[in-house]
Design a protein around this motif. Structure first.
Motif, short mmCIF file in Angstrom:
data_model
loop_
_atom_site.label_atom_id
_atom_site.label_comp_id
_atom_site.label_asym_id
_atom_site.label_seq_id
_atom_site.Cartn_x
_atom_site.Cartn_y
_atom_site.Cartn_z
N SER A 144 30.10 43.67 28.90
CA SER A 144 31.03 42.63 28.45
C SER A 144 30.84 41.39 29.31
N PRO A 145 31.27 40.23 28.81
CA PRO A 145 31.13 39.00 29.59
C PRO A 145 31.75 39.12 30.97
N SER A 146 32.95 39.72 31.04
CA SER A 146 33.62 39.81 32.35
C SER A 146 32.77 40.59 33.34
N LYS A 147 32.13 41.63 32.82
CA LYS A 147 31.28 42.42 33.71
C LYS A 147 30.07 41.60 34.16
N ALA A 148 29.56 40.82 33.24
CA ALA A 148 28.38 40.02 33.57
C ALA A 148 28.72 39.03 34.69
N ILE A 149 29.90 38.44 34.59
CA ILE A 149 30.29 37.45 35.60
C ILE A 149 30.67 38.13 36.91
N SER A 150 31.13 39.37 36.79
CA SER A 150 31.66 40.04 37.98
C SER A 150 30.61 40.19 39.08
N LEU A 151 29.36 40.02 38.70
CA LEU A 151 28.34 40.22 39.73
C LEU A 151 28.53 39.27 40.90
N VAL A 152 29.06 38.09 40.62
CA VAL A 152 29.22 37.14 41.71
C VAL A 152 30.42 37.50 42.58
N PHE A 153 31.41 38.14 41.95
CA PHE A 153 32.58 38.55 42.74
C PHE A 153 32.27 39.70 43.69
#
Lengths: 329, 171, 533
Positions: free
Chosen positions: B86-95
């Motif tokens: 999901s998009p949120s997972k994709a972005i979570s890499l930076v977190f």
């Protein structure tokens, strides 16, 4: 589970034989009946499998071409990777059988990248491990021939001498034993690694444990539970000449070794070990890349329903006329 | 020693920890491959992700060039946008990096690293997340656009020819 | 404080299963191809015709589907040594595992070739081997269930039959064979995809994959002729269905309709005009590409039959084939077996150079790059390389011409003689080790785009490398599927790199007798790159 079960299966077999011989004196069962039974069944199974393969035809010409084809005379073609002669095919198959060429093929771009550093690739390791294992297995089998042949051919004695050239201990350690043990440990441990573990089946571990058991019992027999080699030879010659006799002098370890080998033999036709024969039959490797030069026949070819030109012309007559394309009728 | 020096010193440790965390989201069999295969052509995914992480990290510490940062992060997002996530997972890499950073400087807090400094980085990470999100959405839009464009390309010439024909006939 | 390892838990994206034996498939949008439409299933008289989608819960299989599949397996085992052998001898060494572009791009372990085959092998063990019947799961055997069937469908339509894995297998096990067999089995119960069945049915009926009728087909030729006239001032001939020509030319039908295939089509027309080839096109056999090959051997044969039939009817001497991948797999390895012997044709001899193509002496069909390379080698063409100076070119070996024919040097020779700037991609991504475009074998449907983009990543990544390093802006290839799929792939992964056919480059460079000054290339773009500044 996939690993433990085969391990216990192999240890179980070994234990049963050991106890059977040691406690219940079942030399007759494990030394004579089991080998004969296994050998006969394996032979039948092996032949049956080969016949079944050979009986199924190769309907299409499907070599995997790995080199430049032979086309125009001024283009250098690859004689082995895109063979058009029988000799080329022979080299190709022998390359696979003797040197595992395809496994070696992992041509890595090790020098690419900014750092230009060399990176060890795991698959070359597989190639080395597999090659060591198979070659030393061959050496060991040849060495064992001295127990099966009378008189023993001199080349076997030389081979044995060569193999045991580092005589640091008494009895000498065979080079082949060292390397085959190392390579089988490698082949086993690489299966524990994640990617290979996922694809491994219990059968894969079973064979490795079985081979390991055979190697271990053989080494133990040579270095710890010593047996009289002449007794062993007499016993085996008895088996070969169909005059089997139980020899008291042979320890239980000998029967474990023999028993495990028998089980392995029995197992061969029903397992992936058939790759030893199958590699010669593989249609992607043993066919020439000459399918446009020589027609390949499909023995079960049958007529199929096609859309003939006449039917087609009838259907599109008006359109064809409109376009001014010549008609047949 | 200030925070930046500490983080530069620990660069390779942090990066490999970060990369491993991302790869571990894949099935173990694939994860091992992505982590270990160093040939950039045989393991494009691993290569792209690592390259991207490096440039995010360097950019975060004010080392990298903007241009490299954009290129590499765009490539990571391109990979993520076609994966099963999901998009949120994709972005979570930076977190993930926040937690790794916190962990990494924990032992060094005595050296006088201020929470404010760390918070400054965190804010920058949040900014990066927004950039990544835009990129991710851009990739998804690309996919839709390409999908549409492709349907046209399949019979592109036919359509063009019909247009010309219609014009000739005065339609 | 959480340890990094613990954090993994909240980012657990993909289900991790220790064991592959339990089938698990979810048909998500973008990752599978649509089912074949009823109309086309019926036209081709395929089994169990119905409207159907893979994402349906109920696949509406025939009641005795299991029996049909198992009987089909028994039959195919009897008929194909490859199948029987490949079922028996795999040692699961894992050498193939990381060779599949779908595995590299998706990380889905069931995309490892060995596992793709195990999906079938496990059923083979259960029903056709002693140990499988005796020990079941322990022997790696499993029951054939609906879920297993769905899994087959999912993964056999996630293989582009590119044969890369087969190069690395120590026993030459070819996953393409496995996939073909798997698809044959699925076909028995009517499970196939739109992008295979519809073009196949169109080809069968009209001769081209879009189902365009002959007059519209003819019109595209007229347009091509006009375009060439505008460009060069020369009016080329394009004879269709002409009897008594020396050569029949067969191209993939995408060349007439799609972009950038079109420019390759123009290239053919210009070349044939320039050398004065006595040849003809055919509407009836206008599609060389064989969508049947992605379906079953029988359908492949049915479609392929047209080529020889037309050659015979038109009384040509030999056949020349255009730039196409699976078309050439069919022609090189199957056509003679399917529909030969071609005893009504002659061994191909180039009428221009007199070269005899002995490598095609039985099938009597020559690849266009073999033909053109021979022309160039014999100095029969006047080529102006500078007209391609705008392009910095790399060459993508299409899977099938590479691993089925070994057609490596001919196209390279042509490119080097038509372009000044040619750069190879890294060695382990070209020639027999070439990476697939990710859209072959019928998977090029736009609904499958995400999956294709994953599968195309390794290829695109190598292109990106030469783009950054050498400034490559053009990828030449010789496969209709490549030309359809790679533009999308590169647009996503490597923007700025375009795709062309080898004969587009020939068409650009070819100096034709009596031509006017050319200002644009075949694409209508200015010949010279704009000055930077």
């Amino acid at each position: 589970m996939k690993i433990i079960l085969p391990f216990f299966a192999v240890s179980g077999i070994a234990a049963v034989i050991y106890i059977g011989v040691k406690v219940y004196n079942l030399q007759l069962v494990f030394g004579i009946i089991l080998p004969y039974l296994c050998f006969i069944l394996a032979l039948v199974g092996f032949i049956a499998r080969i016949i079944r393969w050979a009986a199924s035809p190769v309907p299409f010409h499907i070599p995997t071409v790995c080199g430049q084809q032979r086309s125009l005379p001024w283009i250098r073609s690859s004689k082995i990777d895109s063979p058009v002669t029988g000799l080329g095919v022979l080299f190709r198959v022998l390359g696979e059988v003797l040197f595992f060429r395809s496994l070696f093929r992992n041509d890595r771009a090790n020098l690419y990248g900014e750092q230009k550093r060399i990176i060890y690739s795991s698959d070359k390791l597989l190639w080395v491990g597999a090659l060591l294992f198979h070659w030393f297995l061959l050496v060991i089998i040849l060495r064992h021939l001295r127990l099966f042949l009378e008189p023993v051919p001199s080349w076997i004695i030389s081979l044995q001498g060569l193999d045991g050239i580092f005589e640091t201990t008494m009895p000498g350690v065979y080079i082949s034993n060292v390397f085959i043990s190392l390579s089988i440990l490698y082949l086993l441990f690489r299966r524990f690694r994640s990617r290979i573990r996922y694809i491994s089946l219990p059968a894969d571990y079973f064979i490795l444990f079985l081979l390991g058991g055979i190697i271990l019992s053989g080494i133990l027999m040579r270095h710890i539970y010593r047996i009289d080699i002449l007794d062993a030879k007499a016993f085996i010659m008895g088996l070969i000449y169909l005059k089997p006799m139980v020899h008291e002098g042979l320890g239980a370890m000998f029967y474990v070794h023999l028993g495990l080998v028998s089980i392995l033999t029995l197992y061969i036709p029903h397992s992936k070990l058939m790759h030893m024969a199958g590699v010669f039959l593989s249609p992607t490797r043993n066919l020439k890349n000459n399918s446009r030069m020589k027609r390949h026949i499909n023995p079960w070819d049958y007529p199929v329903k096609v859309h003939t030109y006449e039917e087609w012309e009838d259907e599109f007559k008006d359109a064809l006329k409109e376009a001014g394309i010549p008609l047949d009728r | 020693m200030d925070l930046r020096e500490v983080l530069l010193e620990k660069r390779s440790d942090i990066l490999s920890m970060w990369s491993n965390m991302i790869m571990d989201q894949y099935p173990p069999d694939a994860a091992v491959f992505y982590k270990t295969e160093k040939d950039r052509f045989l393991n494009p995914l691993g290569y792209i992700v690592n390259e991207g992480l490096e440039s995010i990290y360097d950019w975060l510490l004010g080392e990298g060039k903007n241009e490299d940062f954009r290129y590499a992060t765009d490539r990571i997002m391109r990979v993520m946008a076609v994966q099963d996530i999901s998009p949120s997972k994709a972005i979570s890499l930076v977190f993930m990096l926040k937690k790794i950073l916190k962990e990494a400087v924990k032992g060094d807090s005595t050296k006088g690293i201020l929470d404010e400094e760390l918070n400054g980085l965190y804010e920058k990470i949040d900014e990066i997340a927004l950039v990544l999100f835009d990129m991710y959405m851009g990739c998804r839009e690309d996919i839709h656009r390409i999908r549409m464009g492709e349907m046209r390309k399949q019979n592109h010439r036919m359509m063009k020819n019909i247009d010309v024909l219609n014009k000739r006939k005065g339609l | 404080m959480e340890k990094p390892d613990e954090l993994k838990k909240d980012i657990d994206l993909i289900p991790k299963k220790e064991d592959w034996m339990d089938p698990e498939v979810e048909f998500k949008k973008g990752r599978y191809c649509y089912g074949a439409p009823l109309k086309h299933q019926q036209y081709l008289e395929l089994p169990n015709p119905r409207e159907w989608q893979p994402s349906d819960i109920d696949w509406r299989l025939p009641e005795n589907w299991k029996e049909i599949i198992l009987n089909g397996m028994a039959d195919l085992l009897k008929k194909n040594r490859s199948f029987r052998l490949f079922m028996d001898i795999c040692v699961r060494c894992g050498a193939c595992a990381d060779k599949c572009h779908f595995f590299l791009g998706s990380g889905d372990p069931k995309n490892m070739p060995v596992l793709r085959a195990e999906l079938l092998r496990s059923v083979y063990r259960r029903y056709f081997t002693l140990q499988g019947r005796l020990f079941g799961r322990l022997a790696g055997a499993r029951e054939l269930t609906i879920d297993v069937l769905k899994e087959w469908f999912y993964y056999f339509y996630q293989c582009t039959e590119c044969r890369r894995c087969s190069v690395y297998c120590p026993y030459g096990i070819d996953t393409c064979e496995i996939t073909m067999i798997g698809r044959e089995l699925l076909n028995l119960v009517g499970c196939n995809i739109q992008w295979v069945v519809e073009p196949a049915s169109n080809c069968f009926r009209t001769g081209n994959h879009l189902g365009v009728p002959p007059h519209a087909f003819k019109e595209t030729f007229d347009f091509a002729i006009d375009e060439i006239k505008d460009l060069t001032g020369i009016k080329v001939e394009a004879p269709i269905n002409r009897k008594g020509a020396e050569v029949l030319f067969v191209a993939p039908s995408a060349d007439y309709f799609a972009s950038p295939h079109w420019f390759t089509f123009l290239g053919y027309l210009m070349l044939f005009h320039e050398i004065g080839l006595d040849y003809t096109w055919s509407v009836y056999a206008s599609e060389g590409g064989n969508f049947g090959l992605f379906h079953s051997m029988e359908l492949a044969k049915r479609l392929n039959a047209k080529i020889y039939a037309e050659a015979k009817r038109l009384k040509v001497k030999w056949i020349l084939g255009g730039e196409c991948g699976h078309m050439w797999r069919t022609i090189h390895q199957y056509m003679d077996t399917f529909n030969g012997p071609a005893d009504f044709l002659e061994v191909p001899v180039s009428p221009i150079t007199g070269t005899r193509f002995d490598n095609a002496k039985s099938t009597k069909m020559v690849h266009i790059t073999e033909f053109t390379a021979d022309l160039i080698y014999n100095n029969m063409l006047n080529l102006d390389k500078t007209r391609n100076d705008k392009w910095r070119v790399t060459f993508h070996d299409s899977c099938n011409p590479a691993r089925s024919i070994g057609l490596f040097e001919e196209p390279r020779f042509i490119i080097k003689n038509t372009c000044n700037h040619f750069f190879e991609m890294p060695e382990n991504t070209i020639k027999e080790m070439t990476f697939c475009c990710g859209s072959g074998a019928g998977l090029g449907a736009d609904e499958n785009l995400e999956m294709r983009l994953r599968g195309g990543l390794p290829r695109a990544n190598a292109v990106d490398y030469v783009r950054k390093r050498y400034g490559v802006n053009m990828l030449a290839c010789m496969c209709a599927i490549d030309k359809a799929a790679l533009p999308a792939l590169l647009e996503y992964w490597v923007p700025g790199v375009e795709v062309c056919g080898v004969h587009e480059l020939v068409g650009n460079a070819l100096v034709m007798k009596g031509e006017k000054q050319r200002d644009t290339n075949l694409r209508g773009e200015p010949i010279m790159a704009e000055e930077k500044g």
